[in-house]
Design a protein around this motif. Structure first.
Motif, PDB file in Angstrom:
ATOM      1  N   ASP A 193      19.856   0.513 -21.526  1.00 31.14           N
ATOM      2  CA  ASP A 193      20.198   1.561 -22.481  1.00 31.14           C
ATOM      3  C   ASP A 193      21.586   1.354 -23.081  1.00 31.14           C
ATOM      4  O   ASP A 193      22.227   2.290 -23.509  1.00 31.14           O
ATOM      5  N   SER A 194      22.085   0.115 -23.103  1.00 28.28           N
ATOM      6  CA  SER A 194      23.389  -0.175 -23.681  1.00 28.28           C
ATOM      7  C   SER A 194      23.267  -1.330 -24.647  1.00 28.28           C
ATOM      8  O   SER A 194      22.488  -2.249 -24.423  1.00 28.28           O
TER       9      SER A 194
ATOM     10  N   CYS B 236      29.815  -3.730 -20.499  1.00 32.63           N
ATOM     11  CA  CYS B 236      29.353  -2.774 -19.495  1.00 32.63           C
ATOM     12  C   CYS B 236      28.927  -3.498 -18.228  1.00 32.63           C
ATOM     13  O   CYS B 236      27.933  -4.187 -18.207  1.00 32.63           O
TER      14      CYS B 236
ATOM     15  N   ALA C   4      33.346   0.784 -21.669  1.00 30.23           N
ATOM     16  CA  ALA C   4      31.956   0.919 -22.115  1.00 30.23           C
ATOM     17  C   ALA C   4      31.573   2.358 -22.475  1.00 30.23           C
ATOM     18  O   ALA C   4      31.043   2.594 -23.569  1.00 30.23           O
ATOM     19  N   PRO C   5      31.797   3.346 -21.617  1.00 32.52           N
ATOM     20  CA  PRO C   5      31.387   4.709 -21.983  1.00 32.52           C
ATOM     21  C   PRO C   5      32.180   5.268 -23.153  1.00 32.52           C
ATOM     22  O   PRO C   5      31.659   6.063 -23.936  1.00 32.52           O
TER      23      PRO C   5
ATOM     24  N   PRO D 152      30.677  -3.256 -30.804  1.00 37.49           N
ATOM     25  CA  PRO D 152      31.694  -2.887 -29.806  1.00 37.49           C
ATOM     26  C   PRO D 152      32.666  -4.032 -29.512  1.00 37.49           C
ATOM     27  O   PRO D 152      33.851  -3.796 -29.276  1.00 37.49           O
TER      28      PRO D 152
ATOM     29  N   PHE E 275      28.010   5.255 -30.771  1.00 35.09           N
ATOM     30  CA  PHE E 275      26.616   5.700 -30.687  1.00 35.09           C
ATOM     31  C   PHE E 275      26.574   7.149 -30.211  1.00 35.09           C
ATOM     32  O   PHE E 275      26.222   7.434 -29.066  1.00 35.09           O
TER      33      PHE E 275
ATOM     34  N   LEU F  15      28.298  -4.533 -25.403  1.00 27.62           N
ATOM     35  CA  LEU F  15      29.194  -3.631 -24.696  1.00 27.62           C
ATOM     36  C   LEU F  15      29.680  -4.312 -23.426  1.00 27.62           C
ATOM     37  O   LEU F  15      28.908  -4.933 -22.711  1.00 27.62           O
TER      38      LEU F  15
ATOM     39  N   LYS G 234      27.874   1.782 -14.989  1.00 29.34           N
ATOM     40  CA  LYS G 234      27.964   3.045 -15.701  1.00 29.34           C
ATOM     41  C   LYS G 234      29.112   3.880 -15.130  1.00 29.34           C
ATOM     42  O   LYS G 234      29.200   4.102 -13.939  1.00 29.34           O
TER      43      LYS G 234
ATOM     44  N   GLU H 160      20.743   3.553 -30.791  1.00 31.27           N
ATOM     45  CA  GLU H 160      21.634   2.460 -30.436  1.00 31.27           C
ATOM     46  C   GLU H 160      20.964   1.151 -30.797  1.00 31.27           C
ATOM     47  O   GLU H 160      19.871   0.852 -30.328  1.00 31.27           O
TER      48      GLU H 160
ATOM     49  N   ARG I 144      30.684   3.702 -26.220  1.00 32.69           N
ATOM     50  CA  ARG I 144      29.341   4.230 -26.436  1.00 32.69           C
ATOM     51  C   ARG I 144      29.415   5.588 -27.153  1.00 32.69           C
ATOM     52  O   ARG I 144      28.639   5.861 -28.074  1.00 32.69           O
ATOM     53  N   LYS I 145      30.355   6.421 -26.733  1.00 31.35           N
ATOM     54  CA  LYS I 145      30.490   7.733 -27.366  1.00 31.35           C
ATOM     55  C   LYS I 145      31.035   7.620 -28.780  1.00 31.35           C
ATOM     56  O   LYS I 145      30.688   8.409 -29.657  1.00 31.35           O
TER      57      LYS I 145
END
Length: 483
Positions: free
Chosen positions: A11-12, A18, A463-464, A265, A471, A16, A21, A477, A467-468
Motif C-alpha cells: 500500500d505504498s 519505507c 515515509a508517513p 517522493p 497522497f 517511498l 510503517k 496512490e 505519504r500524507k
C-alpha cells in the motif's frame, strides 16, 4: 530476515523510503521529568558519537589540553605543578616517603594493563610479576624499593606497546634520570598511548559499526521521539516545503500549467536535501533528522557557493578573452589559485564578498594581460577590460545571470548524482563546469554519502510524512519506480 520494504509495498508507492510503517507523531511534547530529560540527553550523546564515528572517516580522539594562556590552563598547570612538587618533597625527605609514589605505580600498572590485547599473555604475566603491588609495599617498608629499576621496566613495556608514532617520545624517557620528571613524562606519554589505542579500536571496528549503525541510530532516534513526539515537526515542515517546490517545478515543465501529475517522493527527498545546502543560518527550524550532519552540510554549502562563484568568474573571463588564453599551460591553475585565495572567508558577509570580487577583477585582468603579452599578443581593449571587471564585481548579486546559470547547472549535477545513487558513476558535466570538475565531483560524492546514509536511517520516519503530503486520504496512490 523478512524484507521490510516488501512488507510495506502493498500500500505504498515503490519509491517511498519505507522500511516499516510508522505513524507520523503530532502534538506538543509532554512535560518532561528530570530523569526523562537525562535519558534523552544520553540518547542524543550516544547517537551523535556513533554517527560521527561512522560518517566521519577521519574521526579520532585528540588529547585535550586547555590553552596555556587561559584561566583553565593556568589553574591546571598550578595544580599539576603543586602535585609534582609535593611528590618531590616526599622523595627528598629522610627517610623517603613513597606513599604517593606507590599510588602512582598502581595507576601506571592499570594504564599498561588497559593497553594489553588478549594475545599479550606473557606481557600480562610479566606486568603482574614486576609490578606486584604487595611486594612493592613490602620493599617500601624495608627501605628496599628500587624506583629506577621499576621505571626502566615501565619504559621498556611502553616501548613494546606503543604505536610507531610514539617511538621518539618513549626513547626520550630513557634519557630522564630525575624520578619525578620521569614519572611525570611517563604519565603524559601513557595518556597519548591510551588515545592511540582508542583511535586504533575505532578504526578496527568501523566496518562492523557500519553494519549496525543504521538500526542503532534508528532505534535511538525512536527513543528520543517517544520522549518528545514533536521532534519531527521541523522535519515535516522541511519536507512540505520541498514538496511544494517540486510540484511547482513539475507544473512548470508540463505542457499544461494546471496539470497535477504525481510527484515522486524520491524527487521530493532529493530536493529537500538540496535545500540543506542553502539553508539560512538564521533559520533555527532545521530538521532534527539531519541535525547531526548540519556542520558537514553547512561546510559543503559554503564550498558549493565558492565553486559557483569561481566557475562564474572563469566563464566570464573565457567569454571575454577567448579560449586561446585558457589553453596556455599553467594559466588556469594559477588563475584559479588566485581566485580561491581571494574568495576564502568571503562567504559570511556580503560586504566581504563584494570586496573580494573587486580584487578578483583586478587580478584576473593582470594575469590575462601578462599571459597575452607573454604570447606576443595585444592586450584587451580598455572597454573590454572595464566590462569584464564590472561583470565580475556584480557577481555578488544572487540574481546575476551568469551566477544563476552556473548555480542551476551545479544543482542539476548534484541532483543527477543523488538520482544515480552511490553505486552509479557521476553524470557528465556541462562545459561551463569542467574547469572545476574535480572539486565538484568530490563535493558531490561527499554530499551523496551523507544523503544516502541519512535516507537509509530515517527512511521509516520520512515515509508517513511523504505519504500524507503526496497522497492525501481519498486520492489514489500511483506507484512509481524509484530513480
Amino acid at each position: 530476515m523478512p524484507n521490510q520494504r516488501d512488507q510495506a509495498a502493498d500500500d505504498s508507492p515503490a519509491d517511498l523510503p519505507c522500511l516499516e510503517k510508522l505513524d507520523s507523531p503530532t502534538g506538543s511534547p509532554p512535560t518532561a521529568s528530570l530523569s526523562s530529560l537525562m535519558e534523552v540527553q544520553n540518547c542524543v550523546s550516544n547517537l551523535s558519537l556513533a554517527h560521527e564515528i561512522v560518517v566521519n572517516r577521519d574521526f579520532r580522539f585528540n588529547p585535550r589540553s586547555p590553552p596555556t594562556d587561559s584561566l583553565e590552563g593556568r589553574v591546571t598547570e598550578i595544580v599539576h605543578q603543586a602535585f609534582w612538587d609535593s611528590l618531590q618533597e616526599e622523595l627528598n625527605s629522610d627517610p623517603p616517603n613513597y606513599s604517593h609514589a606507590v599510588v602512582l605505580l598502581q595507576e601506571v600498572k592499570t594504564m599498561l594493563q588497559s593497553l594489553l590485547l588478549p594475545g599479550h599473555i606473557r606481557l600480562r604475566s610479566q606486568l603482574d610479576e614486576v609490578l606486584d603491588m604487595d611486594l612493592i609495599r613490602q620493599e617500601v617498608d624495608h627501605g628496599a624499593l628500587d624506583l629506577h629499576r621499576l621505571s626502566g621496566y615501565i619504559v621498556n613495556s611502553m616501548a613494546s606497546l606503543c604505536a610507531p608514532v610514539r617511538d621518539p617520545e618513549v626513547r626520550a624517557l630513557r634519557d630522564l634520570r630525575h624520578p619525578v620528571e620521569l614519572l611525570r613524562e611517563i604519565f603524559r606519554v601513557l595518556g597519548l598511548m591510551k588515545i592511540d589505542m582508542v583511535n586504533f579500536t575505532i578504526q578496527s571496528l568501523r566496518p562492523h559499526l557500519l553494519q549496525q549503525a543504521v538500526q542503532y541510530e534508528r532505534t535511538k532516534f525512536q527513543q528520543i521521539l517517544d520522549q518528545h513526539p514533536a521532534s519531527l515537526d521541523f522535519t515535516s515542515a522541511w519536507l512540505e516545503a520541498a514538496a511544494s517546490e517540486e510540484a511547482l517545478a513539475a507544473r512548470a515543465q508540463s505542457d499544461s500549467p494546471d496539470s497535477r501529475g504525481p510527484v515522486s517522493p524520491a524527487a521530493v527527498l532529493n530536493r529537500a536535501y538540496m535545500r540543506l545546502l542553502h539553508w539560512d543560518p538564521q533559520d533555527q527550524k532545521y530538521p532534527k533528522t539531519a541535525l547531526m550532519d548540519r556542520a558537514r552540510l553547512d561546510a559543503l554549502g559554503q564550498q558549493l557557493k565558492m565553486l559557483v562563484l569561481e566557475a562564474s568568474v572563469l566563464l566570464l573571463t573565457s567569454t571575454q578573452c577567448g579560449g586561446s588564453i585558457f589553453s596556455l599551460q599553467g594559466f588556469v591553475g594559477k588563475l584559479r589559485h588566485a581566485i580561491a585565495a581571494l574568495l576564502e572567508g568571503s562567504h559570511t558577509r556580503e560586504t566581504d564578498l563584494r570586496a573580494a570580487l573587486l580584487g578578483i577583477g583586478d587580478v584576473v585582468l593582470q594575469q590575462v594581460t601578462e599571459a597575452v603579452r607573454g604570447q606576443g599578443g595585444v592586450a584587451l581593449p580598455q572597454g573590454s577590460q572595464d566590462l569584464l571587471r564590472g561583470q565580475i564585481s556584480e557577481l555578488w548579486k544572487h540574481n546575476h545571470p551568469v551566477r544563476t546559470l552556473i548555480g542551476e547547472r551545479v544543482q542539476g549535477f548534484l541532483q543527477a548524482m543523488l538520482q544515480g545513487g552511490p553505486a552509479k558513476r557521476s553524470p557528465e558535466l556541462p562545459a561551463s563546469l569542467r574547469l572545476v570538475s574535480a572539486e565538484l565531483a568530490e563535493l558531490g560524492m561527499a554530499f551523496g554519502r551523507i544523503v544516502h546514509f541519512n535516507r537509509t536511517v530515517f527512511g521509516p520516519f520520512y515515509a508517513p510524512i511523504l505519504r500524507k503530503l503526496l497522497f492525501p486520504p481519498g486520492e489514489a496512490e500511483t506507484p512509481e519506480d524509484s530513480r
